[in-house]
Design an enzyme around this catalytic site. Structure first.
Site, PDB file in Angstrom:
ATOM      1  CD  GLU A  87     101.800  80.072 -46.865  1.00 44.41           C
ATOM      2  OE1 GLU A  87     101.162  79.129 -47.156  1.00 44.41           O
ATOM      3  OE2 GLU A  87     101.486  81.120 -46.799  1.00 44.41           O
ATOM      4  CD  GLU A  88     109.058  73.000 -44.762  1.00 48.57           C
ATOM      5  OE1 GLU A  88     108.934  73.492 -45.782  1.00 48.57           O
ATOM      6  OE2 GLU A  88     109.719  72.085 -44.397  1.00 48.57           O
ATOM      7  NE  ARG A  89     111.390  76.501 -40.910  1.00 48.79           N
ATOM      8  CZ  ARG A  89     112.651  77.307 -41.396  1.00 48.79           C
ATOM      9  NH1 ARG A  89     112.599  78.680 -41.196  1.00 48.79           N
ATOM     10  NH2 ARG A  89     113.358  76.742 -41.930  1.00 48.79           N
ATOM     11  CB  ILE A 128     105.754  71.515 -38.986  1.00 46.93           C
ATOM     12  CG1 ILE A 128     106.405  71.188 -40.361  1.00 46.93           C
ATOM     13  CG2 ILE A 128     106.277  70.528 -37.997  1.00 46.93           C
ATOM     14  CD1 ILE A 128     107.535  71.407 -40.578  1.00 46.93           C
TER      15      ILE A 128
END
Ligand SMILES: Cc1cc2nc3c(=O)[nH]c(=O)nc-3n(C[C@H](O)[C@H](O)[C@H](O)COP(=O)(O)OP(=O)(O)OC[C@H]3O[C@@H](n4cnc5c(N)ncnc54)[C@H](O)[C@@H]3O)c2cc1C
Length: 385
Positions: free
Chosen positions: A241-243, A246
């Protein structure tokens, strides 16, 4: 991926929030080196923007990840990288594991207030001696009675000086490095926790980053997220989810750079005509805009598959890789066409030039993304053989 009326409404809400509540104060926050997370997150919490895909039972909107993606894209309209990064930490980096694997106690005590904007979260993975090599981290959380005793330190932690809790990855046993780690929620007001001064950074100036030290910090065992020893795997999932966040966020941010440059080069005269009248500049901006659209297709494809429950590690890594590299290319190329103006500190394009340098380092460096993509290529190749 088809955007519904609901997606478009959310898009408008975020765009208005960025326009009215963030961009007007941004220069001041960039100068002072800190944005007021408590005030801003509370306002976002009141609009439901910190819990878009989080369960309704805990105050979230209960929507699927495509809505997070749409919101992330709009947050890219913030005229700096630091604040969208800090917001992303709260929504897509430090809290997905709490929502997915946390107990009812953890969700009620930490997730619900984080969604409401009453608590600020940070994610503690990197250490002075282990950034890319997550498996090599050494911070320990040893079980003593009904508590974990934490020792070690975490480095470059976004939101650290304003955070109320850390989603911490630490070693809970001596075993194999992929099986000895656990995610633990650690309130930042516990005895034994201390912080470095705010770190002085090349970019992302309005976002606070610090080192956190743990000296025999005692955390009750009910702060463990999910199963003991499953932390590495849970963190790898949280990274998806972070990637995606971003990559989605970078789209609008790059378009902002391109648009501002188009506008500037239309006004600026050289050799008796606007700079944009030179075909080389028109073509370069067109090329960059085309690349952004290609990345958008990749992000939407990854997101669509993620929503349908597929493993998107490969696609999310590709999107993160391309987003880091393209953001640098866009800000560098655009800066060139601003000439001396582009070299001035307060210029929007020079700010993105500095902020976007992080894209190829933070959240998994380019080489780590390439390593993941290579692993999937190897597996595909071996399964054909
Ligand atoms: C502003 C900022 C905010 C951050 N926020 C957070 C946060 O909130 N939470 C958190 O946990 N971390 C955070 N980080 C840390 C960030 O995730 C790490 O910096 C990043 O993962 C890289 O780790 P490292 O700096 O230790 O680089 P290293 O691991 O020392 O690697 C250095 C470089 O070597 C190369 N490299 C590494 N491994 C390989 C390899 N296998 N093959 C080829 N080349 C390789 C890469 O180019 C890499 O950039 C933040 C960092 C910054 C600068």
């Amino acid at each position: 991926m088809i955007l519904t009326q609901e997606h478009l409404e959310l898009k408008r809400t975020v765009a208005n929030f960025v326009k009215n509540e963030i961009n007007p104060s941004l220069d001041e926050w960039e100068k002072s080196g800190l944005f007021p997370a408590k005030m801003l997150f509370k306002k976002m919490g009141d609009l439901g923007l910190l819990g878009i895909s989080k369960p309704e039972e805990y105050g979230g909107m209960g929507l699927d990840y495509s809505y997070e993606m749409v919101a992330a894209e709009e947050l890219g309209g913030i005229r700096c990288g630091g604040i969208p990064m800090a917001i992303g930490v709260q929504t897509n980096m430090a809290t997905p594991a709490l929502a997915r694997f946390g107990s009812d106690f953890i969700k009620k005590t930490y997730l619900t207030p984080a969604i409401a904007g009453d608590l600020i979260a940070c994610i503690g993975v990197s250490e002075p001696g282990a950034g890319s090599d997550v498996a090599g981290l050494t911070t320990s959380a040893k079980k003593e009675g009904n508590n974990y005793i934490i020792n070690g330190s975490k480095m470059w932690i976004t939101n650290a000086t304003q955070a109320d809790f850390i989603c911490l990855l630490a070693n809970t046993s001596e075993g194999a490095p992929h099986k000895n780690k656990s995610l633990i929620v650690v309130p930042t007001n516990l005895p034994g926790i201390s912080f470095s001064e705010k770190l002085d950074k090349l970019g992302m100036r309005s976002s606070d980053t610090a080192q956190i030290f743990f000296d025999n910090v005692c955390v009750p065992e009910n702060h463990l997220i999910g199963e003991e020893g499953a932390g590495f795997i849970m963190q790898m999932q949280q990274f998806q989810e972070e990637r995606l966040y971003i990559a989605a966020m970078s789209l609008k941010n790059m378009e902002l750079c391109i648009d501002e440059t188009y506008h500037y080069t239309s006004q600026r005269q050289a050799f008796g005509k606007p700079l944009i009248a030179n075909q080389v500049i028109q073509f370069r901006l067109s090329e960059l805009q085309t690349e952004v659209e290609l990345l958008r297709s990749l992000v939407y494809q990854a997101c669509d598959k993620y929503v349908h429950g597929e493993d998107v590690t490969r696609l999310a890594s590709m999107a993160k890789l391309k987003s880091g590299r393209l953001s640098r290319e866009v800000s560098d190329s655009c800066l060139q066409y601003w000439g001396g103006m582009g070299f001035m500190w307060d210029n929007i394009v020079s700010r993105f030039y500095r902020d976007n340098r992080l894209g190829s380092i933070g959240g998994g460096a380019d080489e780590i993304m390439l390593g993941i993509i290579s692993k999937y290529m190897r597996q595909a190749h071996n399964s054909r053989a």
